[in-house]
Design a protein around this motif. Structure first.
Motif, PDB file in Angstrom:
ATOM      1  N   GLY A  51       0.808  -1.214   0.000  1.00  0.00           N
ATOM      2  CA  GLY A  51       0.000   0.000   0.000  1.00  0.00           C
ATOM      3  C   GLY A  51       0.841   1.264   0.000  1.00  0.00           C
ATOM      4  N   THR A  52       1.947   1.248   0.749  1.00  0.00           N
ATOM      5  CA  THR A  52       2.810   2.424   0.811  1.00  0.00           C
ATOM      6  C   THR A  52       3.527   2.644  -0.516  1.00  0.00           C
ATOM      7  OG1 THR A  52       3.109   2.094   3.184  1.00  0.00           O
ATOM      8  CG2 THR A  52       4.704   3.506   2.077  1.00  0.00           C
ATOM      9  N   LEU A  53       3.986   1.575  -1.145  1.00  0.00           N
ATOM     10  CA  LEU A  53       4.613   1.698  -2.464  1.00  0.00           C
ATOM     11  C   LEU A  53       3.631   2.278  -3.487  1.00  0.00           C
ATOM     12  CD1 LEU A  53       6.563  -1.683  -2.635  1.00  0.00           C
ATOM     13  CD2 LEU A  53       7.570   0.598  -2.519  1.00  0.00           C
ATOM     14  N   ARG A  54       2.387   1.878  -3.368  1.00  0.00           N
ATOM     15  CA  ARG A  54       1.363   2.366  -4.311  1.00  0.00           C
ATOM     16  C   ARG A  54       1.015   3.828  -4.045  1.00  0.00           C
ATOM     17  NH1 ARG A  54      -2.518  -0.695  -2.668  1.00  0.00           N
ATOM     18  NH2 ARG A  54      -3.396   0.921  -1.326  1.00  0.00           N
ATOM     19  N   ASP A  55       0.855   4.199  -2.778  1.00  0.00           N
ATOM     20  CA  ASP A  55       0.312   5.521  -2.454  1.00  0.00           C
ATOM     21  C   ASP A  55       1.385   6.597  -2.255  1.00  0.00           C
ATOM     22  OD1 ASP A  55      -2.178   4.323  -2.491  1.00  0.00           O
ATOM     23  OD2 ASP A  55      -2.229   3.993  -0.322  1.00  0.00           O
ATOM     24  N   TRP A  56       2.604   6.198  -1.812  1.00  0.00           N
ATOM     25  CA  TRP A  56       3.639   7.201  -1.528  1.00  0.00           C
ATOM     26  C   TRP A  56       4.877   7.034  -2.409  1.00  0.00           C
ATOM     27  CZ3 TRP A  56       8.498   7.116   1.321  1.00  0.00           C
ATOM     28  CH2 TRP A  56       8.979   8.417   1.607  1.00  0.00           C
ATOM     29  N   GLY A  57       5.103   5.809  -2.857  1.00  0.00           N
ATOM     30  CA  GLY A  57       6.295   5.540  -3.663  1.00  0.00           C
ATOM     31  C   GLY A  57       7.346   4.796  -2.862  1.00  0.00           C
ATOM     32  N   SER A  58       8.570   4.848  -3.341  1.00  0.00           N
ATOM     33  CA  SER A  58       9.682   4.126  -2.720  1.00  0.00           C
ATOM     34  C   SER A  58       9.740   4.391  -1.218  1.00  0.00           C
ATOM     35  CB  SER A  58      10.996   4.555  -3.375  1.00  0.00           C
ATOM     36  OG  SER A  58      12.095   3.940  -2.738  1.00  0.00           O
ATOM     37  N   CYS A  59       9.780   3.326  -0.420  1.00  0.00           N
ATOM     38  CA  CYS A  59       9.780   3.481   1.039  1.00  0.00           C
ATOM     39  C   CYS A  59      10.834   2.596   1.687  1.00  0.00           C
ATOM     40  CB  CYS A  59       8.404   3.175   1.622  1.00  0.00           C
ATOM     41  SG  CYS A  59       7.821   1.500   1.303  1.00  0.00           S
ATOM     42  N   GLY A  60      11.831   2.215   0.939  1.00  0.00           N
ATOM     43  CA  GLY A  60      12.882   1.395   1.520  1.00  0.00           C
ATOM     44  C   GLY A  60      13.948   1.062   0.497  1.00  0.00           C
ATOM     45  N   ARG A  61      15.090   0.646   1.016  1.00  0.00           N
ATOM     46  CA  ARG A  61      16.191   0.202   0.173  1.00  0.00           C
ATOM     47  C   ARG A  61      16.711  -1.115   0.722  1.00  0.00           C
ATOM     48  NH1 ARG A  61      16.175   2.865  -4.412  1.00  0.00           N
ATOM     49  NH2 ARG A  61      18.394   2.399  -4.721  1.00  0.00           N
ATOM     50  N   VAL A  62      17.188  -1.963  -0.163  1.00  0.00           N
ATOM     51  CA  VAL A  62      17.847  -3.201   0.250  1.00  0.00           C
ATOM     52  C   VAL A  62      19.291  -3.150  -0.214  1.00  0.00           C
ATOM     53  CG1 VAL A  62      15.738  -4.575   0.209  1.00  0.00           C
ATOM     54  CG2 VAL A  62      17.176  -4.450  -1.851  1.00  0.00           C
ATOM     55  N   VAL A  63      20.126  -3.927   0.451  1.00  0.00           N
ATOM     56  CA  VAL A  63      21.511  -4.082   0.010  1.00  0.00           C
ATOM     57  C   VAL A  63      21.704  -5.552  -0.355  1.00  0.00           C
ATOM     58  CG1 VAL A  63      22.376  -4.432   2.390  1.00  0.00           C
ATOM     59  CG2 VAL A  63      23.945  -3.679   0.566  1.00  0.00           C
ATOM     60  N   ARG A  64      22.379  -5.760  -1.483  1.00  0.00           N
ATOM     61  CA  ARG A  64      22.617  -7.101  -2.002  1.00  0.00           C
ATOM     62  C   ARG A  64      24.116  -7.341  -2.095  1.00  0.00           C
ATOM     63  NH1 ARG A  64      18.330  -9.515  -4.366  1.00  0.00           N
ATOM     64  NH2 ARG A  64      19.563 -10.540  -5.978  1.00  0.00           N
ATOM     65  N   VAL A  65      24.540  -8.493  -1.603  1.00  0.00           N
ATOM     66  CA  VAL A  65      25.946  -8.887  -1.657  1.00  0.00           C
ATOM     67  C   VAL A  65      26.057 -10.103  -2.560  1.00  0.00           C
ATOM     68  CG1 VAL A  65      27.910  -9.768  -0.326  1.00  0.00           C
ATOM     69  CG2 VAL A  65      26.459  -7.967   0.628  1.00  0.00           C
ATOM     70  N   ASP A  66      26.803  -9.959  -3.629  1.00  0.00           N
ATOM     71  CA  ASP A  66      26.958 -11.028  -4.620  1.00  0.00           C
ATOM     72  C   ASP A  66      25.610 -11.562  -5.083  1.00  0.00           C
ATOM     73  OD1 ASP A  66      29.703 -10.789  -4.433  1.00  0.00           O
ATOM     74  OD2 ASP A  66      29.888 -12.331  -2.892  1.00  0.00           O
ATOM     75  N   GLY A  67      24.667 -10.625  -5.302  1.00  0.00           N
ATOM     76  CA  GLY A  67      23.361 -10.986  -5.840  1.00  0.00           C
ATOM     77  C   GLY A  67      22.338 -11.462  -4.828  1.00  0.00           C
ATOM     78  N   THR A  69      20.099 -10.693  -1.263  1.00  0.00           N
ATOM     79  CA  THR A  69      19.629  -9.635  -0.375  1.00  0.00           C
ATOM     80  C   THR A  69      20.006  -9.958   1.070  1.00  0.00           C
ATOM     81  OG1 THR A  69      17.762  -9.251  -1.854  1.00  0.00           O
ATOM     82  CG2 THR A  69      17.622  -8.300   0.348  1.00  0.00           C
ATOM     83  N   VAL A  70      20.746  -9.041   1.722  1.00  0.00           N
ATOM     84  CA  VAL A  70      21.224  -9.314   3.078  1.00  0.00           C
ATOM     85  C   VAL A  70      20.831  -8.236   4.082  1.00  0.00           C
ATOM     86  CG1 VAL A  70      23.183 -10.644   2.207  1.00  0.00           C
ATOM     87  CG2 VAL A  70      23.472  -8.203   2.692  1.00  0.00           C
ATOM     88  N   GLY A  71      20.128  -7.186   3.643  1.00  0.00           N
ATOM     89  CA  GLY A  71      19.736  -6.143   4.590  1.00  0.00           C
ATOM     90  C   GLY A  71      18.788  -5.147   3.964  1.00  0.00           C
ATOM     91  N   LEU A  72      18.152  -4.339   4.811  1.00  0.00           N
ATOM     92  CA  LEU A  72      17.205  -3.334   4.316  1.00  0.00           C
ATOM     93  C   LEU A  72      17.087  -2.180   5.292  1.00  0.00           C
ATOM     94  CD1 LEU A  72      13.428  -4.287   4.717  1.00  0.00           C
ATOM     95  CD2 LEU A  72      15.209  -4.833   6.373  1.00  0.00           C
ATOM     96  N   ILE A  73      16.526  -1.074   4.792  1.00  0.00           N
ATOM     97  CA  ILE A  73      16.089   0.037   5.631  1.00  0.00           C
ATOM     98  C   ILE A  73      14.732   0.481   5.102  1.00  0.00           C
ATOM     99  CG2 ILE A  73      17.237   1.857   4.264  1.00  0.00           C
ATOM    100  CD1 ILE A  73      17.849   3.215   7.011  1.00  0.00           C
ATOM    101  N   VAL A  74      13.819   0.810   6.011  1.00  0.00           N
ATOM    102  CA  VAL A  74      12.457   1.218   5.664  1.00  0.00           C
ATOM    103  C   VAL A  74      12.248   2.649   6.133  1.00  0.00           C
ATOM    104  CG1 VAL A  74       9.992   0.765   6.050  1.00  0.00           C
ATOM    105  CG2 VAL A  74      11.594  -1.145   5.846  1.00  0.00           C
ATOM    106  N   TYR A  75      11.600   3.470   5.302  1.00  0.00           N
ATOM    107  CA  TYR A  75      11.342   4.870   5.656  1.00  0.00           C
ATOM    108  C   TYR A  75      10.049   5.328   5.002  1.00  0.00           C
ATOM    109  CZ  TYR A  75      13.836   5.178   1.166  1.00  0.00           C
ATOM    110  OH  TYR A  75      14.260   4.985  -0.127  1.00  0.00           O
ATOM    111  N   ALA A  76       9.382   6.289   5.643  1.00  0.00           N
ATOM    112  CA  ALA A  76       8.095   6.785   5.149  1.00  0.00           C
ATOM    113  C   ALA A  76       7.704   7.992   5.990  1.00  0.00           C
ATOM    114  CB  ALA A  76       7.015   5.708   5.252  1.00  0.00           C
TER     115      ALA A  76
END
Length: 214
Positions: A51-67, A69-76
């Motif tokens: 719902g947040t991606l639809r109504d507000w847009g990007s609300c987080g980032r992930v970090v990928r190591v050698d392809g 996903t090993v971590g994330l941060i969420v914001y809004a």
């Protein structure tokens, strides 16, 4: 070792698993989240993210190591994270986006990935013309990922906005904190027309770089 960041999607929650996919500390008020079992929490987290991606847009980032996903941060905006209202240093400033959950797989911690996630978050928000990020820090050293350690926030450029012995509210000014690396500087160029100098001195994180114009 390849390290890349990307926008958070619902599929990334499945990749990361627990405790990330069931943490609703921010997304629901305490009474509502206490009623849910583990499976219901995971479903509610996915519903909130979609719902947040639809109504507000990007609300987080992930970090990928050698392809992988090993971590994330969420914001809004704080209005989309009602759990924050229960904290003693709430409410936050009306102009700030709230940085909420952040988590790195234990074996990848202390390698700079948390800092990389904050840089990626800042770059995204600068490009979208937001001016500040706030976060509620935890001084008690509880590594559950739902509340960010205050020590970590201070190390990546946040300053105390409202002091508290256990849960200080901390803030990063995006208009003046130009200490990030290329991804943020490129976003600044696109948004505000900042010109980077040809010679740049290394400054501590949280400092201000001023680009000279000839």
């Amino acid at each position: 070792m390849s390290r890349k960041t990307a926008a958070l999607t619902v599929d990334h929650l499945v990749d990361l698993g627990d405790p990330v996919r069931s943490c609703l500390f921010w997304e629901l008020p305490p009474v509502e989240r206490a009623r849910l079992d583990e499976q219901e929490r995971a479903a509610a987290k996915q519903e909130w993210l979609a719902g947040t991606l639809r109504d507000w847009g990007s609300c987080g980032r992930v970090v990928r190591v050698d392809g992988r996903t090993v971590g994330l941060i969420v914001y809004a905006p704080a209005a989309l994270l009602p759990g924050a209202a229960a904290l003693p240093t709430a409410p936050g400033s009306p102009d700030a986006v709230l940085a909420a959950t952040a988590w790195i797989e234990p074996r990848h911690r202390r390698g700079g990935l948390g800092r990389l996630l904050v840089q990626s978050m800042a770059a995204d928000l600068v490009e979208r013309r937001h001016t500040a990020i706030e976060a509620y820090g935890d001084t008690r050293g509880r590594p559950n990922g739902c509340v960010l350690p205050a020590e970590f926030l201070g190390s990546v450029g946040f300053a105390t906005q409202r002091a508290h012995p256990t849960t200080p509210r901390m803030r990063m000014e995006l208009r003046t904190t130009l200490s990030w690396k290329d991804e943020v500087e490129l976003a600044l160029e696109r948004v505000w027309g900042v010109v980077r100098p040809t010679q740049k001195a290394t400054r501590p994180i949280g400092s201000v770089r001023v680009a000279s114009r000839d």
